[in-house]
Design a protein around this motif. Structure first.
Motif, PDB file in Angstrom:
ATOM      1  N   LEU A  97       0.830  -1.208   0.000  1.00  0.00           N
ATOM      2  CA  LEU A  97       0.000   0.000   0.000  1.00  0.00           C
ATOM      3  C   LEU A  97       0.862   1.253   0.000  1.00  0.00           C
ATOM      4  CD1 LEU A  97      -2.739  -1.076   2.566  1.00  0.00           C
ATOM      5  CD2 LEU A  97      -3.094  -0.641   0.137  1.00  0.00           C
ATOM      6  N   ALA A  98       2.002   1.203   0.682  1.00  0.00           N
ATOM      7  CA  ALA A  98       2.910   2.349   0.701  1.00  0.00           C
ATOM      8  C   ALA A  98       3.622   2.517  -0.632  1.00  0.00           C
ATOM      9  CB  ALA A  98       3.926   2.173   1.816  1.00  0.00           C
ATOM     10  N   ALA A 118      -1.731   3.693  -6.081  1.00  0.00           N
ATOM     11  CA  ALA A 118      -3.023   3.408  -6.712  1.00  0.00           C
ATOM     12  C   ALA A 118      -3.712   2.190  -6.111  1.00  0.00           C
ATOM     13  CB  ALA A 118      -2.833   3.199  -8.214  1.00  0.00           C
ATOM     14  N   LEU A 119      -2.991   1.363  -5.367  1.00  0.00           N
ATOM     15  CA  LEU A 119      -3.564   0.094  -4.911  1.00  0.00           C
ATOM     16  C   LEU A 119      -4.746   0.304  -3.984  1.00  0.00           C
ATOM     17  CD1 LEU A 119      -3.568  -2.968  -4.711  1.00  0.00           C
ATOM     18  CD2 LEU A 119      -1.803  -2.810  -2.932  1.00  0.00           C
ATOM     19  N   ALA A 120      -4.637   1.226  -3.034  1.00  0.00           N
ATOM     20  CA  ALA A 120      -5.737   1.439  -2.087  1.00  0.00           C
ATOM     21  C   ALA A 120      -7.016   1.831  -2.821  1.00  0.00           C
ATOM     22  CB  ALA A 120      -5.358   2.501  -1.064  1.00  0.00           C
ATOM     23  N   GLY A 121      -6.897   2.683  -3.834  1.00  0.00           N
ATOM     24  CA  GLY A 121      -8.073   3.085  -4.602  1.00  0.00           C
ATOM     25  C   GLY A 121      -8.706   1.919  -5.332  1.00  0.00           C
ATOM     26  N   LYS A 122      -7.892   1.028  -5.882  1.00  0.00           N
ATOM     27  CA  LYS A 122      -8.419  -0.145  -6.576  1.00  0.00           C
ATOM     28  C   LYS A 122      -9.168  -1.056  -5.602  1.00  0.00           C
ATOM     29  CE  LYS A 122      -4.668  -0.173  -9.996  1.00  0.00           C
ATOM     30  NZ  LYS A 122      -3.452  -0.895 -10.469  1.00  0.00           N
ATOM     31  N   LEU A 123      -8.612  -1.196  -4.395  1.00  0.00           N
ATOM     32  CA  LEU A 123      -9.258  -2.047  -3.395  1.00  0.00           C
ATOM     33  C   LEU A 123     -10.567  -1.436  -2.914  1.00  0.00           C
ATOM     34  CD1 LEU A 123      -6.091  -3.087  -1.366  1.00  0.00           C
ATOM     35  CD2 LEU A 123      -7.410  -4.527  -2.930  1.00  0.00           C
ATOM     36  N   MET A 136      -0.868   4.518   5.391  1.00  0.00           N
ATOM     37  CA  MET A 136      -2.050   5.164   5.962  1.00  0.00           C
ATOM     38  C   MET A 136      -2.530   6.314   5.092  1.00  0.00           C
ATOM     39  SD  MET A 136      -1.543   5.215  10.097  1.00  0.00           S
ATOM     40  CE  MET A 136       0.183   4.807  10.262  1.00  0.00           C
ATOM     41  N   ASP A 137      -1.602   7.110   4.599  1.00  0.00           N
ATOM     42  CA  ASP A 137      -1.982   8.240   3.736  1.00  0.00           C
ATOM     43  C   ASP A 137      -2.712   7.754   2.494  1.00  0.00           C
ATOM     44  OD1 ASP A 137      -0.832  10.021   5.498  1.00  0.00           O
ATOM     45  OD2 ASP A 137       1.044  10.231   4.373  1.00  0.00           O
ATOM     46  N   HIS A 138      -2.206   6.705   1.877  1.00  0.00           N
ATOM     47  CA  HIS A 138      -2.833   6.197   0.656  1.00  0.00           C
ATOM     48  C   HIS A 138      -4.192   5.571   0.957  1.00  0.00           C
ATOM     49  CE1 HIS A 138       1.468   5.821  -1.195  1.00  0.00           C
ATOM     50  NE2 HIS A 138       1.003   7.054  -1.258  1.00  0.00           N
TER      51      HIS A 138
END
Length: 451
Positions: A176-177, A181-186, A222-224
């Motif tokens: 995630l860090a 873009a990964l957090a948005g995809k999840l 965390m930010d992402h």
């Protein structure tokens, strides 16, 4: 002077054979003393300090429904769940990989294996079987480190299609860090929350427990996640001599990152999976975590703010719900007293499912709410005050909780039969978390790798 509080059933840390013993209290310390005919006596502290051991109760009327396995060899050897298990599933874990991008000195799953990842057909079947067997529960995707799978968003979609309303990711946060873009995809796939490994606010803690500096990496993760609208729960492994002095610092770190950080869930280190070879089982107990929070907060948190659980066995956990006011002060939400009238276990589980899903997901912030909307003017009506309070409670509620998992030294079979956190298996069985991860002193597992 010592007194025997009662008898217990447990296992031998050497052979995992079933043994009997007693809970023995000396002052404010309660020890489990058990004896194996072959390997001798074992003594382990299971409770130290206040609140008093005798006060930490929440009796439940056992739940006997659902699909059950037959009883053969007896607890803990017939898990799946067996006919004697006393609680339904509140949270189901599905391990989607054994691989990991860390090799922590401490790991309950002993992650980092080379086993083949379950494919989508297997995972779809596991999700559907779990939903059918439980009648609905919260879901946590675990491992290993789930983010090493590039198809993780597709796996989240499979879980959502199976009917899970709350899907949480158990993660160390490295991917995630690294991948903004990964957090948005999840989140787009339907993920609700991340259960983020977060052991302290100084890098020496991460070096001790994870083998490398990770604080800045955790902050980026965390930010992402916050930018993608995911709820975040910080999950510290608490180890004596490592981070017991940072309990309140971790909470304060989370409070400063509201509204997306929704709580801190402390997990005292348990000795299963992978742990140092030269260890001695010096467990950090739940009352030590609660007392530490009270002392380190300078009284901002009080012992009466925490309650025993309404879902799992009372000796397994504590929790308290709070809200940060507009002036930054922390206030307790709800009653600080426990109604210990016996309640149906299933009712406690169903309540926990709903409360956890709401609290650990990111809050929905009304578009009209601005950074200035909380300011009070002299002519504000009482109705406006109530609306502001309710809006604040939605966005700035915060849970502080802890769970003491049981290992071969602390296992109490009565507690195990009240477990509500279950690990799903490809054949449809649901195995209580502590039984699934139970490990003998020499690393032999009762269930993991054998089912």
């Amino acid at each position: 002077m010592s007194k025997v509080l009662g008898s217990i059933r447990s296992v031998c840390p050497e052979c995992l054979g079933r043994v009997t013993g007693e809970l023995v209290q000396t002052g404010d310390v309660v020890r489990m003393v058990k004896r194996c005919p072959e390997h001798g006596e074992y003594t382990t502290v299971v409770w130290r300090g206040n609140p008093a051991f005798s006060s930490w109760v929440r009796p439940k009327i056992p739940f006997g429904g659902g699909v059950r396995e037959s009883v053969g060899n007896g607890c803990p050897y017939d898990c799946g769940l067996c006919a004697r298990h006393a609680q339904r599933t509140c949270t189901a874990l599905v391990e989607i990989t054994s691989r990991c991008n860390l090799h922590c000195p401490v790991c309950f799953a002993d992650s980092g294996g080379a086993e083949k990842d379950p494919d989508h057909d297997v995972l779809r079947r596991m999700f559907e079987q779990t939903m059918a067997r439980t009648g609905g529960c919260n879901l946590q995707l675990s491992g290993g480190e789930p983010t090493v799978r590039d198809d993780l968003p597709d796996i989240v979609r499979l879980a959502k299609r199976a009917g899970f309303g709350f899907v949480q990711l158990n993660t160390n946060g490295l991917r995630l860090a690294e991948d903004p873009a990964l957090a948005g995809k999840l989140a787009e796939a339907g993920l609700s929350s991340i259960f983020l490994q977060f052991d302290g606010v100084r890098d020496e803690v991460f070096r001790a427990l994870r083998g490398r500096d990770l604080l800045e990496t955790k902050k980026r993760a965390m930010d992402h996640a916050a930018g993608a609208g995911l709820g975040i729960v910080l999950v510290p492994t608490v180890a004596r001599g490592v981070n017991v002095d940072q309990l309140w610092d971790i909470v304060r770190f989370g409070l400063e990152r509201q509204p997306h950080v929704r709580g801190v869930h402390f997990q005292p280190m348990s000795y299963f999976g992978r742990f140092p070879a030269d260890f001695s089982p010096e467990h950090v107990t739940l009352p030590e975590v609660m007392t530490g929070l009270c002392e380190q907060s300078g009284g901002e948190i009080k012992a009466g703010d925490f309650l025993p659980p309404g879902c799992e066995h009372a000796l397994c956990s504590f929790s308290g719900k709070f809200m940060t006011r507009e002036d930054g002060a922390l206030m307790r939400m709800g009653s600080g007293t426990c109604d210990c009238t016996p309640r149906p276990a299933e009712a406690g589980a169903l309540k926990s499912i709903g409360v956890t899903a709401r609290q650990w997901s990111a809050p929905v912030v009304p578009e009209a709410q601005s950074s200035d909307c909380s300011r009070t003017s002299p002519d504000t009506s009482p109705g406006d005050d109530l609306d502001r309070f309710l809006a604040r409670a939605r966005t700035h509620s915060f849970t502080i909780s802890g769970m003491a998992f049981q290992d071969a030294w602390t296992l109490n079979l009565d507690r195990l039969q009240g477990c509500c956190i279950h690990v799903a298996q490809p054949d449809g069985r649901l195995i209580p978390f502590c039984a699934f991860n139970l490990t003998s002193r020499d690393g032999r597992s009762l269930y993991r790798g054998t089912v």
